[in-house]
Design an enzyme around this catalytic site. Structure first.
Site: not given
Length: 268
Positions: A62, A89, A154, A156-158
């Site tokens: 993980d 990825n 999502y 924001a994180a990317k």
């Protein structure tokens, strides 16, 4: 960069975009270790990837767990005899109205999509530096370039991963480690299986194989970014920069339908 004989670690490599990248790289002569949480799926994916005569190995773990990440890296480096390319990825997504998304899902997206890649690069850098010609590939998202309703965390994180890659590229320039960021559009992968958004809402799905091929082409061209989606995506990016309120209106016209189509979209 020529991929032949390059030693590559691909996270989230048992399916979807990660599998397609590993497949395209292996076809170009790279040596691959794929990473994921499910050992059975990894074993099956590695067997498929090795069917063409290329040896593809796997390590289960993980990426959000510190000890797993260190073990993954150590085992992959031992099996490959070093590391030339790290492909970040592995991803997670939970769509929907912000107030309806649990704190656990919000934190999980940030951990998988942003924190884990940063820490993986940090821990891999000593091995990448030894290569003399190495590369970090970060798989971001089209949502990092144009924010999409109901994908706030999502996006924001990317977007964070995108700016991390840009800053890191400049930090490492001239030191033998290049950084490339990839911005896929909606892709036909297991991660998109629970989304009902289709082409009518701007979520026409590209084959994962096309993304894998584009990543290899970007690597071979020493590109700094790979943006998928063609002319339509390019126009949306320009519109978002030059007239964002016009894009607001476009999303407003489809907001109800988009909310309904994406409310069950969850993949971890």
């Amino acid at each position: 960069m020529e991929l032949k004989h390059k030693r590559v670690l691909v996270t989230g490599g048992s399916s979807g975009i990660g599998f397609a990248i590993a497949e395209a790289m292996a076809a170009s002569g790279a040596r691959i270790v794929i990473v994921g949480r499910g050992e059975t799926r990894l074993s099956e994916a590695a067997a498929k990837l090795s069917a063409g005569g290329n040896k593809v190995d796997f390590v289960a773990g993980d990426v959000t767990v510190d000890i797993d990440r260190r073990c993954i890296l150590s085992e992959a480096v031992a099996r490959l005899g070093g590391l030339d390319i790290l492909v970040n990825n592995a991803g997670a997504v939970r769509a929907g109205r912000l107030e309806l998304i649990s704190e656990a899902d919000i934190r999980a997206m940030i951990e998988v999509d942003l924190v884990a890649p940063i820490l993986f690069v940090r821990e891999a850098l000593p091995h990448l530096r030894k290569s003399g010609e190495s590369l970090v590939v970060n798989i971001a998202s089209a949502a990092a370039l144009t924010g999409v309703p109901f994908y706030g965390t999502y996006a924001a994180a990317k977007a964070g991963l995108s700016r991390f890659g840009e800053a890191l590229r400049r930090e490492l320039k001239g030191e033998g480690v290049h950084v490339m960021t990839v911005y896929p559009v909606a892709t036909d992968t297991p991660m998109m299986a629970s989304s009902k958004a289709g082409a009518d809402l701007g979520f026409g799905r590209e084959p994962a194989e096309a993304v894998g091929k584009a990543v290899v082409e970007g690597i071979e061209a020493n590109a700094i970014e790979v943006i998928r989606g063609g002319e339509a995506r390019a126009k949306a990016i320009v519109l978002n920069r030059e007239n964002p309120l016009a894009l607001d209106e476009r999303f407003m016209s489809m907001k109800a339908a988009l909310e309904e189509a994406t409310r069950d979209h969850r993949a971890f």
